[in-house]
Design an enzyme around this catalytic site. Structure first.
Site, PDB file in Angstrom:
ATOM      1  N   LYS A 111       0.820  -1.217   0.000  1.00  0.00           N
ATOM      2  CA  LYS A 111       0.000   0.000   0.000  1.00  0.00           C
ATOM      3  C   LYS A 111       0.848   1.258   0.000  1.00  0.00           C
ATOM      4  CE  LYS A 111      -4.483  -1.441   1.734  1.00  0.00           C
ATOM      5  NZ  LYS A 111      -5.504  -1.262   2.762  1.00  0.00           N
ATOM      6  N   LYS A 194      -7.076  -9.154  -8.350  1.00  0.00           N
ATOM      7  CA  LYS A 194      -8.284  -9.217  -7.526  1.00  0.00           C
ATOM      8  C   LYS A 194      -9.298  -8.145  -7.953  1.00  0.00           C
ATOM      9  CE  LYS A 194      -9.117  -8.983  -2.672  1.00  0.00           C
ATOM     10  NZ  LYS A 194      -8.637  -9.000  -1.284  1.00  0.00           N
ATOM     11  N   LYS A 197     -12.556  -2.362  -5.419  1.00  0.00           N
ATOM     12  CA  LYS A 197     -13.255  -1.076  -5.433  1.00  0.00           C
ATOM     13  C   LYS A 197     -12.354   0.039  -5.923  1.00  0.00           C
ATOM     14  CE  LYS A 197     -14.167  -1.478  -0.931  1.00  0.00           C
ATOM     15  NZ  LYS A 197     -14.822  -1.854   0.339  1.00  0.00           N
TER      16      LYS A 197
END
Ligand code: TRP
Length: 332
Positions: A111, A194, A197
């Site tokens: 991240k 994956k 969102k």
């Protein structure tokens, strides 16, 4: 009865991936566990969130969870920031966890990316807060995706070190409930990534509020290869996009790859995709309708969350108060 805790971030409308990978399993677990379901807004602000959007998304996430069958009466649904115990225990855990442990967290590395120096301290300490979420309730089972496994190991390390340092047997060992690989939904544009969102392409995912036409279009445009569907599950091995669509179909009909191929094997993607789109519309349209109905009365959703926070705090406050006493905080 074992106590379950799980959390989901309020970062936008959940996708089919969130539904099949998490939410649907939460609903099933309600049958034989005492469950706490938490919309983790404290975790969300580890990366900047527009305040208005965060409020809106927190309520939306709660509405979607309710629409999917989360039961706020027999179980507890609440917002993380509404129960002070999470942040209080997280601070203690910040002082228990070691830098070396957090340095090994692969999700932080992913991240934070290259610009590590500019990541928030909260993003780094994220797993400590997650450990606090769970241990504040003495929850012992935690349903998560495979990507959260390392965080749960850290939560157990924290519990052990706390117990060892203070000479107690207070925080419990937690057991991950890892959601099966059948539930791992991939991007419609790239079967190796994956479904997310946060993917810049809306075509890569099905959102739980997509209408029937949008769902049909996205499935029609989903990436595939030129071969017809295989007749055996082994034939999906080197075909990530085909495997993903078959996997979605299997999850929605409670069967496996072989079960889907027994019916659709040998067909071209055209007819299979149209069957899949029909199935998705049949399963998701009621959720979208119910979400819309709930959000028409935001005050009612907030009342459910307020009630959840009160009941959650009634469990967590005494546990965190005891942790504070063990640490040596004087109740003056
Ligand atoms: N980190 C989890 C995720 O991104 C969300 C989460 C926060 C969570 N606290 C939790 C999951 C506690 C399980 C238990 O998926």
């Amino acid at each position: 009865m074992q106590r379950i805790f799980s959390g989901i971030q309020p970062s936008g409308i959940p996708t089919l991936g969130n539904y099949l990978g998490a939410i649907r399993n939460w609903v099933k677990l309600q049958d034989d566990h005492e469950c706490l379901w938490c919309v983790v807004d404290l975790h969300a602000i580890t990366v900047f969130q527009d305040p208005k959007a965060l409020q809106q998304q927190s309520r939306e996430m709660a509405a979607v969870l309710l629409a999917c069958g989360v039961d706020p009466h027999n179980h507890i649904l609440f917002l993380q920031s509404n129960v002070r115990a999470h942040a209080q225990l997280a601070w203690i855990f910040n002082c228990v966890a070691r830098l070396g442990w957090l340095n090994r967290m692969t999700q932080f590395k992913d991240k934070a990316g290259k610009d590590r120096e500019n990541a928030s301290v909260g993003l780094y300490a994220y797993p400590n807060l997650m450990a606090a979420d769970i241990h504040a309730y003495h929850a012992t089972r935690v349903p998560v995706g495979d990507d959260q496994r390392q965080h749960l190991e850290l939560a157990n390390d924290i519990a052990q070190k706390f117990n060892h340092d203070y000479g107690v047997d207070f925080f419990k060992n937690i057991e991950p409930v890892i959601m099966g690989p059948a539930a791992r939904v991939m991007s419609l544009r790239d079967g190796t990534k994956k479904m997310s969102k946060s993917d810049p392409s809306d075509q890569s995912r099905i959102n739980l509020n997509d209408d029937a036409d949008t769902i049909a279009l996205k499935i029609r445009r989903a990436k595939t290869d030129p071969e017809p569907l295989p007749t055996e599950a082994e034939g999906l091995a080197q075909r990530p996009e085909a495997r993903n669509l078959v996997g979605i179909y299997a999850a929605l009909t409670d069967t496996d790859h072989a079960g889907v191929l027994a019916e659709h094997g040998g067909k071209n993607f055209g007819p299979f995709k149209s069957a899949l789109a029909d199935l998705l519309v049949e399963k998701l349209a009621p959720i979208a309708d119910e979400t819309r109905r709930l959000l028409a009365d935001p005050g009612a959703v907030d009342a459910v969350l307020r009630n959840g926070a009160e009941r959650a705090a009634a469990i967590a406050d005494p546990i965190v108060a005891e942790a504070e006493r063990l640490v040596g905080f004087l109740r003056a």
